[in-house]
Write a protein that holds these residues in place. Structure first.
Motif, PDB file in Angstrom:
ATOM      1  N   SER A  52      29.313  31.711  39.960  1.00  0.00           N
ATOM      2  CA  SER A  52      30.728  32.220  39.989  1.00  0.00           C
ATOM      3  C   SER A  52      30.793  33.935  39.578  1.00  0.00           C
ATOM      4  O   SER A  52      29.756  34.281  38.732  1.00  0.00           O
ATOM      5  N   SER A  53      31.693  34.495  40.206  1.00  0.00           N
ATOM      6  CA  SER A  53      31.767  35.995  39.898  1.00  0.00           C
ATOM      7  C   SER A  53      31.756  36.271  38.205  1.00  0.00           C
ATOM      8  O   SER A  53      31.089  37.158  37.800  1.00  0.00           O
ATOM      9  N   THR A  54      32.448  35.487  37.647  1.00  0.00           N
ATOM     10  CA  THR A  54      32.454  35.554  36.153  1.00  0.00           C
ATOM     11  C   THR A  54      31.395  35.366  35.473  1.00  0.00           C
ATOM     12  O   THR A  54      30.861  35.974  34.657  1.00  0.00           O
ATOM     13  N   ASP A  55      30.323  34.403  35.939  1.00  0.00           N
ATOM     14  CA  ASP A  55      29.207  33.904  35.259  1.00  0.00           C
ATOM     15  C   ASP A  55      28.096  35.101  35.606  1.00  0.00           C
ATOM     16  O   ASP A  55      27.332  35.352  34.799  1.00  0.00           O
TER      17      ASP A  55
END
Length: 286
Positions: free
Chosen positions: A51-54
């Motif tokens: 994901s973008s957050t990860d």
């Protein structure tokens, strides 16, 4: 404000993962003195599918680690003193050795034939018998590991002692459904100890055991073990040619490689001397 800038830089980085990897000012992510970390360095190691957050967290940790490493390196560089000169020398020696090794390997791969004539192998075997003395016993035969409650076990105990083609066919068909291990090695030499590793019985002296046993039958609560020893060669004997052949090939190839590189270096040396590319300040050593 600074954390906000870093955040924006990371977001920009993550959004550009599919873009160009060109090395320019827009590709610069962070600098520490004269060391530079580029966006392309980070984007190339970000795992796909996260994901973008990860991705942001992963990139942030990588950059932080890189910055710390750069700072420690800079401090070490300023405080090592005379030791730095020694390190520089070791690094240069390693670089020299690595370049030399890589080129020699490339040269050998491109120019050295790996074809070894059968006559070469046979001559080497005949002339170097002492190099092929066995430190283990070898056997030819077959081995079976069958569950103790398998059907028709009494018949199998008859078949495994026979060398007839029909018995071997029966064993092969039987083993497909019933044997846990079936190994046929009438046609090649194998290490006796490797076979015995499959049988839970102790053999203190392989040579004495082989002289006294042609057939081995052993059973425990779970399995029956059957070994037909068709032929054997005792440790201390010279290995048969077909067993030693792969070792002979390795030895001959290694010798060819040594001779090739020696001749290459000698030609390089002699040609350089002849062209006047090597100047000696003292008496000519060649």
């Amino acid at each position: 404000m600074k954390s906000c800038f870093i955040f924006i830089a990371f977001v920009s980085l993550l959004c550009s993962c599919k873009g160009s990897h060109s090395v320019d000012d827009t590709n610069v992510l962070v600098k520490v003195k004269d060391r530079t970390l580029f966006r392309s360095d980070i984007e190339s190691v970000i795992p796909r599918g996260i994901s973008s957050t990860d991705s942001l967290l992963f990139a942030e940790n990588l950059v932080k680690k890189w910055v710390k490493d750069a700072l420690v390196y800079d401090v070490a560089l300023r405080n090592l003193g005379e030791e730095k000169t020694e390190i520089d020398k070791l690094v240069e020696e390693y670089r020299h050795s690595l370049i030399r090794y890589r080129y020699q390997e490339k040269l050998v791969k491109e120019r050295l034939s790996v074809n070894i004539r059968e006559s070469e192998k046979l001559n080497y075997y005949e002339e170097n018998q002492k190099k092929f003395v066995l430190d283990k016993s070898l056997i030819k035969g077959l081995f079976l590991k069958v569950p103790a409650d398998a059907p028709g076990l009494s018949e199998v105990k008859k078949w495994y002692r026979s060398n007839s083609e029909s018995s071997l066919e029966r064993i092969e068909k039987y083993s497909i459904q019933n044997a846990l291990i079936y190994e046929y090695f009438y046609d090649r030499w194998v290490d006796f100890d490797d076979v015995m590793d499959n049988i839970p019985m102790h053999v203190s002296n392989a040579n004495s055991f082989l002289k006294a046993n042609k057939y081995v039958e052993f059973a425990d609560s779970a399995y029956c073990y059957l070994l037909n020893i068709q032929e054997y060669i005792l440790s201390g004997s010279v290995a048969p040619y077909d067993y030693a052949e792969s070792q002979i090939v390795d030895m001959l190839l290694n010798q060819k490689k040594v001779d090739f590189l020696r001749d290459f270096e000698n030609d390089l040396y002699n040609n350089a001397i002849r062209r006047g590319e090597v100047l000696f300040n003292s008496a000519d050593p060649h």
